[in-house]
Motif scaffolding. Structure first.
Motif: not given
Length: 249
Positions: A51, A53-54, A199-200, A241-242, A244
């Motif tokens: 997963k 973030e953006n 989103n993400g 972005g980050k 997961h």
């Protein structure tokens, strides 16, 4: 004295009730936190992502078949989707160099789905390495450069697989939304499953011949989720972005 004893008894009961409520509240909060703990990562080592973030990443596993892949590619192009990630098995790519070229020319990203569609968790380390090397050799021959992503065939992996992939400069990519399209549950069910994306999210779809309903489901699925985030490749998601990661036992 008896009166005082009754009062103390009530106080004790109230205190115990408060303690019990606090205990179960703590358990509930702890359980909820566990749900959000990343799964599938090796502590202090290489990680698998599921997963970001953006953006929303449409990903297609393609291990075999001659009929479904090109119509799915054409459907993406027709719906103005030029950011998606195809995880191709080396054996499929070897037999379909024209479609590999078409994927690249349309700016879609390619990741590796091994060479042969074998559960990596059932293989010895040397066998996993051999399969990855064989796939990399195919893509090198087809002049597909800078592949950095690997999806474990069958979706099963453990910390060994993550570590071996890392040795070859590859990041394991899982998913956060599974459409189950390979089960052919019906077009509406595929759309419903995929529409859970936010989103993400990384969405799992298939372009192998077993996925008979995916092409028909794609246009409506795209319409339903396009306002939830920009369509991106997995690499875009990792860059912007980050991401997961998840815990592997």
């Amino acid at each position: 004295m008896n009166f005082i004893y009754v009062l103390n008894g009530k106080k004790i009961k109230n205190t115990l009730l408060i303690v019990l409520i606090s205990f179960f509240t703590a358990v509930l909060l702890f359980t909820q936190n566990i749900v959000h703990i990343p799964v599938f990562s090796v502590k202090d080592g290489p990680k698998a992502i599921y997963k970001g973030e953006n953006g929303i990443a449409l990903t297609f596993d393609l291990g075999w078949g001659d009929e479904r892949a090109e119509p799915i590619i054409e459907t993406l192009i027709k719906n103005n989707i030029n950011r998606a990630t195809f995880f191709l098995s080396g054996s499929w790519a070897e037999r379909h160099p024209d479609l590999v070229k078409k994927i690249v020319e349309n700016k879609f990203e390619i990741g590796i789905l091994g060479y042969s569609y074998t559960d990596y968790t059932s293989l010895e380390n040397s066998e996993i390495r051999k399969d990855i090397q064989k796939a990399q050799a195919v893509f090198k021959k087809l002049q597909v450069k800078d592949i950095k992503l690997l999806r474990a065939p069958t979706g099963h992996f453990d910390k060994r697989v993550i570590q071996i992939a890392n040795q070859y400069g590859l990041t394991i990519v899982h998913w956060s939304v599974n459409t189950n399209d390979w089960k052919n549950p019906g077009v509406n069910k595929i759309i419903e499953n995929g529409s859970k994306a936010r989103n993400g999210d990384i969405i799992l779809l298939h372009a192998s011949d077993s996925a008979k309903q995916t092409k028909k489901a794609l246009p409506d699925l795209i319409q339903r989720i396009k306002d939830k985030g920009d369509f991106v490749t997995v690499s875009d998601m990792m860059t912007n972005g980050k991401v997961h990661t998840t815990l592997v036992p």
